[in-house]
Scaffold this motif. Structure first.
Motif, PDB file in Angstrom:
ATOM      1  N   LEU A 190      36.767   8.421 -27.444  1.00 33.52           N
ATOM      2  CA  LEU A 190      37.993   9.212 -27.298  1.00 33.52           C
ATOM      3  C   LEU A 190      39.110   8.368 -26.685  1.00 33.52           C
ATOM      4  O   LEU A 190      40.279   8.514 -27.047  1.00 33.52           O
TER       5      LEU A 190
ATOM      6  N   THR B 179      43.240  13.577 -22.321  1.00 29.68           N
ATOM      7  CA  THR B 179      42.067  12.772 -22.667  1.00 29.68           C
ATOM      8  C   THR B 179      41.087  12.686 -21.500  1.00 29.68           C
ATOM      9  O   THR B 179      39.868  12.617 -21.718  1.00 29.68           O
TER      10      THR B 179
ATOM     11  N   CYS C 219      37.344  13.708 -22.256  1.00 29.11           N
ATOM     12  CA  CYS C 219      36.249  12.769 -21.980  1.00 29.11           C
ATOM     13  C   CYS C 219      35.218  13.383 -21.042  1.00 29.11           C
ATOM     14  O   CYS C 219      34.005  13.205 -21.241  1.00 29.11           O
TER      15      CYS C 219
END
Length: 328
Positions: A56, A81, A85
């Motif tokens: 990612l 993100t 994650c």
């Protein structure tokens, strides 16, 4: 005869029976093997989780790098993100190791005190594995497109007198480097093709050493860090600040630099990396020289050639402890 029989029964009832040596050794080996097997399972789960979350980071768009909000202050950043994650890694870890629990950075309120309380709570009252997870260590680097961010996953065992890290992984998705270690099993880095190369910490003395340090996001921690840097820089070969504690610890374990210090880190920052350094033959302590545990927030991690000198030098200016922390 009867007295001997009664004594034998009493010993069995109270658990005082001493097994014949071959049986005692066999039982000890069986227990050790079970623990080693569990720790290997933790390591493989951590590897899977870190590499999945790393994808990612590696594939993140410009939008995915956008700052969603600041946490403790304007230097402490959060992106979508980070959250993605953590969700990805946590789902794998908790699925692969049933009964385990999560200490994830993004589930904890910002600040030193909140992080300390969260770690103490997570490691108390359980004998199961607790995952210390930093989904992106180096978020500021990630936001600006610097390829210096990692995923850190530490497996913390809480079945003894104190919590201890028994397996850990640091994954650098930008270089596709996976660093791993199991307690008592050494540390390694995976090379392209999957081969695992053993790691050995540097034996360099301070004058020949590259030393890493932190630039913490809070002024409370930044001031002592800068004092430490000012004290160490004239004595070391050079210094580097990479902006990711987990990456700098992994590099110390790999001999890419000899040491790292910082004064206010959380379990999710350090658990995996400190195990890497220890298993690579390095030394990891707090500012007073006490051995590292997942509750340690002051970190001095170094190869055996410079740890003692670095510790003395850094602590002479309070460079690895907050100003309101008394020397222990």
């Amino acid at each position: 005869m009867w007295a001997r029989a009664l004594l034998s029964l009493s010993c069995v009832a109270h658990g005082f029976v001493r097994l014949p040596r071959p049986l005692a050794v066999a039982r000890t080996r069986a227990t050790t093997a079970r623990r080693a097997g569990a720790h290997d399972a933790y390591l493989e789960a951590a590897c899977e989780a870190a590499t999945a979350a790393g994808a990612l980071i590696r594939d993140a768009s410009a939008d995915a790098r956008t700052v969603e909000k600041s946490k403790a202050n304007a230097k402490d950043l959060l992106t979508k993100t980070d959250l993605a994650c953590q969700e990805k890694a946590a789902s794998i870890l908790l699925d692969r190791i049933p009964g385990s629990s999560l200490l994830g950075e993004e589930d904890v309120a910002p600040g030193t005190d909140a992080a300390k309380r969260a770690a103490e709570s997570a490691f108390a009252g359980t004998d199961a594995c607790v995952w210390a997870l930093d989904p992106i260590d180096g978020t500021a680097n990630f936001v600006d497109g610097l390829p210096l961010s990692t995923i850190s996953v530490g497996a913390v065992a809480c079945d003894g007198d104190a919590p201890r890290v028994v397996a850990g992984v640091v994954y650098d998705p930008h270089r596709d480097e996976l660093f791993g270690a199991v307690e008592g099993g050494g540390a390694w880095v995976s090379e392209r093709g999957g081969a695992r190369r053993p790691l050995t910490a540097s034996s360099n003395q301070l004058e020949d050493a590259i030393i890493y340090a932190g630039a913490p996001p809070t002024l409370r921690a930044l001031a002592p860090s800068l004092r430490g840097i000012a004290a160490v820089a004239p004595r070391a070969r050079t210094m580097r600040l990479l902006g990711s504690a987990a990456l700098m610890l992994a590099y110390v374990a790999a001999g890419r630099g000899a040491a790292y210090f910082e004064c206010d880190l959380a379990a999710w920052d350090t658990s995996a990396g400190c195990l890497l350094v220890a298993e690579a033959g390095g030394v990891v302590t707090d500012a007073s020289g006490n051995p590292y545990t997942p509750l340690t927030r002051q970190i001095v991690a170094a190869g055996p050639g410079c740890h003692a000198e670095l510790l003395e030098l850094v602590d002479s200016v309070g460079g690895a402890r907050l100003d309101d922390e008394a020397a222990g």
